[in-house]
Design an enzyme around this catalytic site. Structure first.
Site, mmCIF file in Angstrom:
data_model
loop_
_atom_site.group_PDB
_atom_site.id
_atom_site.type_symbol
_atom_site.label_atom_id
_atom_site.label_comp_id
_atom_site.label_asym_id
_atom_site.label_seq_id
_atom_site.Cartn_x
_atom_site.Cartn_y
_atom_site.Cartn_z
ATOM 1 N N ASP A 159 0.821 -1.202 0.000
ATOM 2 C CA ASP A 159 0.000 0.000 0.000
ATOM 3 C C ASP A 159 0.857 1.255 0.000
ATOM 4 O OD1 ASP A 159 -2.422 -1.256 -0.054
ATOM 5 O OD2 ASP A 159 -2.777 -1.143 2.101
ATOM 6 N N LYS A 181 -3.786 3.327 -2.637
ATOM 7 C CA LYS A 181 -4.934 4.189 -2.911
ATOM 8 C C LYS A 181 -4.671 5.570 -2.327
ATOM 9 C CE LYS A 181 -8.327 0.398 -2.486
ATOM 10 N NZ LYS A 181 -7.594 -0.633 -1.735
ATOM 11 N N MET A 296 -7.383 9.287 8.781
ATOM 12 C CA MET A 296 -7.867 9.765 7.484
ATOM 13 C C MET A 296 -8.911 10.874 7.656
ATOM 14 S SD MET A 296 -8.235 5.971 5.755
ATOM 15 C CE MET A 296 -9.099 5.328 7.202
#
Length: 381
Positions: A159, A181, A296
């Site tokens: 990731d 991502k 996030m």
């Protein structure tokens, strides 16, 4: 193999291949070859150049994953500037199309290796998949078990938030593939990641899924584990130090502290289907005796802060925002809750940024704000 069936759009007659043939871009790995619609940053911006992580189109990413583009080295047209601006989804699909020949080749090599190993022996079963947490960024926080698994992998899918320092520890004969991502660009959908893991496990490979932090804390590791187990693939989880623990420890912030915070709550700033206001839990989370850690949460912090204060959390509650925590590029903003979003904006913090809200923040030796309402510490008994 599932991978080949699901991603069959890569055939030479597909519209994607036509786009790749017509849109060429300079390849930093092999200047005489070309890459279509890979908008790499050969002169990175200040934010990406100092990043300890793999940014979506960085030179480091393509250098690390160059094996999967090696088929392009036989095609050497003169590099030209792209005449068409592709959207993010077209860029993503073109990138996958370029990778597929080498992915198919690796699948075949691993399949033949397994068949050779089982000559005169019992039939070999599928390979194992390891979901490995790599911690918040500092390679010294990687566990010994994670290191052992990483070094015996055939293929590692990593990731964005697996730090470059951790990736430098991967064995030289292992294959790395970026599946990260970022907001607005997913190099692979979650379903495509599932199919990659399944396809390589089915041919007997040892597959490692590298995730920042802990794979089962906002890492979608549970989804991957469930999918693979339903397909008969054995999945083993190697826990990592989640960002909340690693970064709080780095700053000397106790997430719980007797007499100050009797619980800790992890929140995500993203809803399952996106949106600007997913933090519907604010009413229950506005507890002055609890610590909130938001993953996030940069884009939704202004809304969250207002909701928390509306539901009773004092505006002067200590808070901190930590960008790229535990890495040499770490940046920290300390503030009272009411001012935190504005101060983050002034400092222009970028993802990944962890947010910690609660009285325990003022216990950090780095807390710069003196307050008459600082939490009273309980005496040790």
């Amino acid at each position: 193999m599932a991978l080949l069936y699901r991603l069959s759009f890569s055939s030479s007659s597909s519209p994607l291949s036509s786009a790749c043939n017509s849109i060429k871009q300079f390849n930093p790995i092999n200047p005489k070859s070309s890459i279509c619609s890979l908008h790499f940053n050969d002169t990175p911006s200040s934010s990406s150049s100092s990043s300890p992580f793999t940014e979506k189109h960085s030179f480091e990413r393509y250098q690390r994953d160059q094996w999967v583009y090696s088929s392009l080295q036989h095609n050497r047209p003169e590099p030209t500037s792209p005449s068409v601006s592709l959207d993010a989804d077209s860029t993503r699909r073109n990138d996958i199309a370029l990778q597929l020949p080498e992915l198919k080749k690796l699948l075949q090599v691993l399949r033949e290796k397994r068949e050779g190993d089982r000559v005169g022996a019992e039939k070999c079963g599928p390979g194992n998949v390891y979901l490995v947490g790599t911690g918040p960024g500092d390679p010294d926080l990687l566990t010994l078990k994670a290191m052992k698994v990483i070094q015996k992998a055939d293929l590692l899918l990593y990731d964005r938030l697996v730090s470059n320092d951790v990736l430098d520890l991967v064995a030289p004969n292992a294959r790395l593939l970026y599946v990260g991502k970022t907001a607005g660009y997913h190099s692979r959908t979650q379903e495509e990641i599932h199919e990659l893991l399944l396809s390589f496990a089915e041919v007997g490979a040892t597959v490692v899924r590298l995730k920042g932090g802990d794979p089962l804390v906002f890492g979608r590791g549970g989804e991957e584990m469930d999918f693979l187990q339903q397909k008969g693939i054995q999945v083993k989880v190697i826990p990592g130090i989640t960002a909340a623990s690693g970064i709080a420890a780095e700053l000397g912030i106790p997430l719980t502290h007797r007499g100050v915070a009797n619980s800790v709550r992890f929140l995500t700033g993203h809803s399952r289907k996106g949106g600007t206001d997913p933090l519907f839990v604010a009413e229950n989370a506005a507890d002055p005796d609890s610590t909130l850690v938001v993953y996030m949460g940069l884009s939704t912090l202004p809304s969250l802060a207002l909701k928390l204060m509306h539901h009773g959390l004092p505006p002067h509650t200590p808070a901190a925002a930590i960008e790229r925590g535990t890495t040499p590029q770490q940046r920290i903003v300390f503030s009272e809750l009411k001012d935190l979003a504005d101060k983050i904006g002034v400092e222009e913090l970028v993802s990944p940024t962890l947010i910690i809200i609660g009285k325990v923040v003022s216990l950090s030796p780095f807390w710069p704000i003196s307050s008459k309402e600082a939490p009273c510490l309980a005496e040790a008994k």
